[in-house]
Scaffold this active site. Structure first.
Site, mmCIF file in Angstrom:
data_model
loop_
_atom_site.group_PDB
_atom_site.id
_atom_site.type_symbol
_atom_site.label_atom_id
_atom_site.label_comp_id
_atom_site.label_asym_id
_atom_site.label_seq_id
_atom_site.Cartn_x
_atom_site.Cartn_y
_atom_site.Cartn_z
ATOM 1 N N LYS A 181 -14.617 8.428 -4.537
ATOM 2 C CA LYS A 181 -14.274 7.265 -3.722
ATOM 3 C C LYS A 181 -12.874 7.523 -3.142
ATOM 4 C CE LYS A 181 -12.707 3.027 -2.690
ATOM 5 N NZ LYS A 181 -11.362 2.856 -2.092
ATOM 6 N N GLY A 234 -3.075 6.732 -8.409
ATOM 7 C CA GLY A 234 -2.673 5.584 -7.612
ATOM 8 C C GLY A 234 -1.660 4.722 -8.333
ATOM 9 N N SER A 235 -1.732 3.424 -8.092
ATOM 10 C CA SER A 235 -0.708 2.508 -8.583
ATOM 11 C C SER A 235 -0.997 2.025 -10.001
ATOM 12 C CB SER A 235 -0.611 1.294 -7.656
ATOM 13 O OG SER A 235 -1.754 0.477 -7.789
ATOM 14 N N THR A 238 -3.449 -1.142 -10.173
ATOM 15 C CA THR A 238 -4.856 -0.763 -10.005
ATOM 16 C C THR A 238 -5.368 -0.044 -11.249
ATOM 17 O OG1 THR A 238 -4.577 -0.582 -7.608
ATOM 18 C CG2 THR A 238 -6.481 0.521 -8.569
ATOM 19 N N ALA A 239 -4.529 0.803 -11.836
ATOM 20 C CA ALA A 239 -4.930 1.519 -13.054
ATOM 21 C C ALA A 239 -5.241 0.557 -14.189
ATOM 22 C CB ALA A 239 -3.827 2.483 -13.475
ATOM 23 N N GLU A 256 -3.221 9.236 -13.227
ATOM 24 C CA GLU A 256 -1.946 9.776 -12.721
ATOM 25 C C GLU A 256 -1.373 8.717 -11.812
ATOM 26 O OE1 GLU A 256 0.667 10.788 -10.316
ATOM 27 O OE2 GLU A 256 -0.777 12.141 -9.373
ATOM 28 N N CYS A 289 4.266 11.185 -5.130
ATOM 29 C CA CYS A 289 4.467 10.586 -6.447
ATOM 30 C C CYS A 289 5.530 11.314 -7.254
ATOM 31 C CB CYS A 289 3.148 10.556 -7.215
ATOM 32 S SG CYS A 289 2.401 12.185 -7.466
ATOM 33 N N GLU A 384 8.933 1.753 -7.996
ATOM 34 C CA GLU A 384 8.550 2.796 -7.049
ATOM 35 C C GLU A 384 8.437 2.214 -5.643
ATOM 36 O OE1 GLU A 384 5.448 6.456 -7.054
ATOM 37 O OE2 GLU A 384 4.563 4.477 -7.347
#
Length: 487
Positions: A181, A234-235, A238-239, A256, A289, A384
Site C-alpha cells: 500500500k 511513517g509517523s 499512524t504506527a 520505522e 527520516c 519532528e
C-alpha cells in the site's frame, strides 16, 4: 489508451490496483497532485475494505506455491525484477520526481539504482542464508527460515519506490507474498513496479498493489486475520493505530518511524567536513527520516561553524527538481507545508532566531531554515518537522553533548564529528540511536541492521535481520544416531 491510464513525460501508468495478477478498478478515485507546480497528474483508483480483502485473499492463495518455490528460482525472479528496473531507470526517475518533488538527478544517479540493488542484494543474501548447526548433548540443532505468509507493507511518500522495495524485496525473497500500500501522495511508481514484476515472471498474487487512504483501506489491511507480517514506515501516530489494529491477531510488526536526530560537532572536528554534511541535511527538502536536524556544536567553534554553514547554505539553489542545477525541490503537499511553517512561526514567536530562511517561497517551496536560541524542551527541538528546518544548540563538554543528543523521545540516528577516536568511541557508546555515523553521513549497507529506538521504531531490518522478521525462524533438534527401519 485506457480511461485508467495516465502519462507522465510520455510514460504510461495504470491507475488501477494490481490484485491477483490483474488490474482492478474502484468506483471512487482520488487526485494525485504534483508538488512541483500543484497540477493534477491524474485520478487514482481509491481502494476500500473490499479491495483490501481481495488483495489479501490473492496473496493468501498465491502463498503456498511461492513459499515452496526453491530459493534459487525465487532469487532468479528477483534478479529479473532488478533487470526490469534498470531498463526503466529514466522512466521511473521522471515519474517519481513529478509525483513527489525529489530531485531528478538524485533519482537517476542514486535512488533508482538502489531500487534495483535492493532486489539483487536480498536475492543473493537468500542464497547464502544459513546458520551453522550446533550440538546439544549429542543432539543436532538446525536453524531454518520458513516463509511466514502474506505481508502488508505500508510505505511513505518521501522515497516511495526505494523504501517500498526495501520491504518488498526481502519479503519476496523470504517466500512471503505481499500486499503493498503506497502513500496516497506518491502512488505512481508502485504501479509501475507491479508491471515490472509481472514482466519478470513473478507469479500472479505474489505481489499486489492497492492504493487509497489509510483510514479507508489501511485499517482493513492491518486488521486482517490472514496477514502474518506488517511493515510500516511513517509517523508515530499512524504506527500506534496500526499496532492497535494488528494486536487483535498478534500480527508481528516492524515499524520505522520518525526521527529528531542529533548532529554533534566537537571543537577538534574537521569543520569543513562537518559544515558540508550539515548542509546536506536539507536534502530532499528536509523530508528524510534520518536527517540530523538538531545541530549540536561545541561552544568554542560554534561561531565559526555557523559562519561557514550560512555561507555554504547560501549557495543552495531551490526550484524545479527536474532542473539539474537545483539542490532543493518542493515539499510534498500543502498540508505538509502548513505544518512546517507552523513549527517555524511558533518557534520564532517563542524566541528562536532564524539565521537563514524562516519563510515560505512560492508554491510548495520552503526556504532552507536554521534556527538558533532554542530551548531543549521547546517544540521545535522535540518534535519532528520533516522539512528543511534545522536547529543549532551549543554545548561545553561531552557530558552536555550526550545529554542534549539523547534529550528527545526519538532515537533513529546520530552523527558525530570529532578528530579524537577515543572520544568518538565514548560518545557513540552512550548515544541512543539505531544508526550512528562518525565523520560521515548516510553511508548505508543493506547487510547492516536498520531501525530506531524509543519512538523511532520497533525492530530491525537489513541482511539476516530482514529474514528474521519476514520468516518464522525454526530450530529443529535431532537425536543422535539410532534410527530404526520400521519398513
Amino acid at each position: 489508451m485506457s480511461e485508467h491510464t495516465i502519462t507522465v513525460a510520455g510514460v504510461a501508468i495504470d491507475t488501477r490496483h494490481w490484485i491477483g495478477g490483474e488490474r482492478v478498478a474502484s468506483t471512487q478515485t482520488f487526485p494525485d497532485v504534483s508538488p512541483i507546480d500543484g497540477s493534477t497528474i491524474g485520478d487514482i483508483c481509491r481502494g476500500t475494505a473490499m479491495e483490501a480483502a481481495a488483495a489479501v485473499a490473492a496473496a493468501k492463495a498465491a502463498f503456498p506455491a511461492w513459499a515452496a518455490t526453491p530459493r534459487a528460482e525465487r532469487a532468479r525472479i528477483l534478479h529479473a525484477i532488478a533487470d526490469g528496473v534498470e531498463k526503466r531507470i529514466e522512466e521511473l526517475a521522471i515519474v517519481e520526481t513529478t509525483d513527489n518533488g525529489a530531485l531528478l538527478r538524485s533519482h537517476r544517479r542514486g535512488v533508482m539504482p538502489r531500487v534495483a540493488h535492493n532486489f539483487r542484494f536480498f536475492a543473493d543474501w537468500l542464497l547464502s542464508l544459513e546458520h551453522e548447526d550446533f550440538e546439544t548433548r549429542g543432539h543436532t540443532n538446525h536453524v531454518s527460515w520458513d516463509p511466514a505468509g502474506p505481508c502488508v507493507l505500508i510505505t511513505p511518500w518521501n522515497a516511495p519506490l526505494m523504501l517500498a522495495t526495501w520491504k518488498v524485496a526481502p519479503a519476496l525473497a523470504a517466500g512471503d507474498t505481499v500486499v503493498l500500500k503506497p502513500a496516497e501522495w506518491s502512488p505512481l511508481t508502485a504501479s509501475l513496479l507491479a508491471d515490472i514484476a509481472a514482466e519478470a515472471g513473478l507469479p500472479a498474487g505474489v505481489l499486489n498493489v492497492v492504493q487509497g487512504y489509510g483510514s479507508e483501506i489501511g485499517d482493513a489491511l492491518t486488521s486482517h486475520p490472514d496477514v502474518r507480517r506488517i511493515s510500516f514506515t511513517g509517523s508515530v501516530p499512524t504506527a500506534k493505530r496500526i499496532a492497535e489494529s494488528a494486536a487483535a491477531n498478534l500480527t508481528p510488526l516492524s515499524l520505522e518511524l520518525g526521527g529528531k536526530s542529533p548532529l554533534l560537532v566537537f571543537a577538534d572536528a574537521d569543520l569543513d567536513l562537518a559544515v558540508d554534511l550539515a548542509v546536506e541535511q536539507y536534502d530532499n527538502a528536509g523530508q528524510v527520516c534520518l536527517a540530523g536536524t538538531r545541530l549540536l556544536v561545541e561552544e568554542a567553534v560554534a561561531e565559526e561553524f555557523t559562519r561557514r554553514f550560512v555561507q555554504k547554505a547560501s549557495t543552495l539553489k531551490q526550484g524545479d527538481p527536474r532542473d539539474e542545477a537545483i539542490d532543493i525541490g518542493p515539499n510534498i503537499h500543502p498540508r505538509q507545508l502548513e505544518k512546517i511553517d507552523g513549527f517555524v512561526q511558533r518557534a520564532v514567536a517563542a524566541g528562536a532566531r532564524a539565521v537563514i530562511g524562516g519563510q515560505r517561497g512560492d508554491g510548495q517551496y520552503y526556504a532552507p531554515t536554521l534556527l538558533t536560541d532554542v530551548a531543549q524542551d521547546s517544540e521545535i527541538v522535540q518534535e519532528e518537522v520533516f522539512g528543511p528546518v534545522l536547529t543549532l544548540q551549543t554545548f561545553t563538554d561531552e557530558e552536555e553533548a550526550v545529554r542534549l543528543a539523547n534529550g528527545t523521545r526519538f532515537g533513529l540516528a546520530a552523527t558525530v564529528f570529532t578528530g579524537d577516536p577515543d572520544r568518538a568511541e565514548r560518545v557513540t557508546a552512550r548515544l541512543v540511536a539505531g544508526t550512528v555515523w562518525v565523520n560521515c553521513f548516510f553511508v548505508r549497507d543493506l547487510q547492516a541492521p536498520f531501525g530506531g529506538s524509543r519512538l523511532s521504531g520497533v525492530g530491525r531490518e537489513g541482511g539476516t535481520w530482514s529474514f528474521d522478521f519476514y520468516c518464522d525462524v525454526k530450530n529443529t533438534v535431532t537425536a543422535p544416531s539410532g534410527w530404526r527401519n520400521h519398513g
